[in-house]
Design a protein around this motif. Structure first.
Motif, PDB file in Angstrom:
ATOM      1  N   VAL A 103       1.207  -0.811  -0.136  1.00 35.42           N
ATOM      2  CA  VAL A 103       0.360  -0.041  -0.265  1.00 35.42           C
ATOM      3  C   VAL A 103       0.818   1.154   0.001  1.00 35.42           C
ATOM      4  N   GLN A 104       0.394   2.422  -0.242  1.00 33.28           N
ATOM      5  CA  GLN A 104       0.987   3.889  -0.112  1.00 33.28           C
ATOM      6  C   GLN A 104       0.471   4.419   0.695  1.00 33.28           C
ATOM      7  N   VAL A 105       1.255   4.835   1.427  1.00 32.44           N
ATOM      8  CA  VAL A 105       0.715   5.961   2.697  1.00 32.44           C
ATOM      9  C   VAL A 105       1.570   6.731   2.376  1.00 32.44           C
ATOM     10  N   HIS A 158       5.560   6.684   1.690  1.00 29.96           N
ATOM     11  CA  HIS A 158       5.905   5.700   2.046  1.00 29.96           C
ATOM     12  C   HIS A 158       5.530   4.188   1.457  1.00 29.96           C
ATOM     13  N   PHE A 161      -6.156   1.652   5.689  1.00 30.93           N
ATOM     14  CA  PHE A 161      -5.288   2.705   5.376  1.00 30.93           C
ATOM     15  C   PHE A 161      -6.172   3.686   4.577  1.00 30.93           C
ATOM     16  N   ASN A 162      -5.843   5.184   5.055  1.00 31.42           N
ATOM     17  CA  ASN A 162      -6.903   6.133   4.719  1.00 31.42           C
ATOM     18  C   ASN A 162      -5.529   7.243   3.896  1.00 31.42           C
ATOM     19  N   PRO A 163      -5.254   7.447   2.020  1.00 26.18           N
ATOM     20  CA  PRO A 163      -4.051   7.851   1.660  1.00 26.18           C
ATOM     21  C   PRO A 163      -4.724   9.320   1.176  1.00 26.18           C
ATOM     22  N   PRO A 194      -2.262  11.180   5.909  1.00 26.56           N
ATOM     23  CA  PRO A 194      -2.461  10.063   5.457  1.00 26.56           C
ATOM     24  C   PRO A 194      -1.819   8.935   7.188  1.00 26.56           C
ATOM     25  N   SER A 195      -2.714   8.401   7.204  1.00 28.85           N
ATOM     26  CA  SER A 195      -2.582   6.550   7.893  1.00 28.85           C
ATOM     27  C   SER A 195      -2.727   6.038   7.733  1.00 28.85           C
ATOM     28  N   PHE A 196      -2.381   4.728   8.676  1.00 31.25           N
ATOM     29  CA  PHE A 196      -2.343   3.474   7.795  1.00 31.25           C
ATOM     30  C   PHE A 196      -1.966   2.730   9.255  1.00 31.25           C
ATOM     31  N   THR A 251       0.907   0.982  13.552  1.00 29.39           N
ATOM     32  CA  THR A 251       0.098   2.649  12.752  1.00 29.39           C
ATOM     33  C   THR A 251       1.317   3.287  12.260  1.00 29.39           C
ATOM     34  N   THR A 288       1.283   7.567  10.871  1.00 29.76           N
ATOM     35  CA  THR A 288       0.610   8.158  10.909  1.00 29.76           C
ATOM     36  C   THR A 288       1.178   9.106  10.356  1.00 29.76           C
TER      37      THR A 288
END
Length: 136
Positions: A33-35, A38, A53-55, A60-62, A77, A79
């Motif tokens: 995934v892309q955060v 990163h 995750f919320n890109p 952005p958070s994971f 986590t 953030t």
């Protein structure tokens, strides 16, 4: 003469071994995934409890929660650039860093786990101050 009982036992053992190999390989999870800037790669055995995750958020958070094959719980986590492992501050990433979440822990930019922890802590002066105060 072929002993029927021995051949049945050998067939049973062979089927069990092949079945175990198929089952163990199906428990390996690999996800990318892309955060933010990163790239996060998850490559673990065991069960995934949660990957969220919320890109598109302003920060952005994971969040990853899983249980390893030994029954050990593992939570990561991210953030923004801050990384927490099992609810403890681990440090901060730099822009463009890659993160690997594996069975043994969290690795950054192909470093080993110990070097990754030093790298993340070095990027966060507040954590470094706390660690040096405890070392004295």
């Amino acid at each position: 003469m072929i002993d029927l009982r021995k051949s049945q036992a050998l067939i049973t053992i062979a089927v069990t071994i092949v079945g175990s190999l198929v089952f163990l390989s199906s428990c390996t999870h690999q996800r990318i995934v892309q955060v933010g800037s990163h790239k996060v790669t998850i490559s673990r055995h065991g069960l995934e409890k949660k990957i969220h995750f919320n890109p598109d958020a302003s920060v952005p958070s994971f969040e990853y929660k899983g249980i390893g094959v030994t029954g050990r719980h593992f939570k990561v986590t991210i953030t923004g650039d801050k990384v927490r492992v099992n609810d403890l501050d681990y440090g901060e990433l730099r822009s463009g860093d890659s993160v690997l979440i594996g069975d043994d822990g969290v690795a950054v930019n192909s470093m080993d786990y110990g070097e990754s922890e030093k790298y993340l802590r070095a990027n966060n002066p507040a954590l470094e101050t706390i660690v040096t105060k405890h070392d004295r």
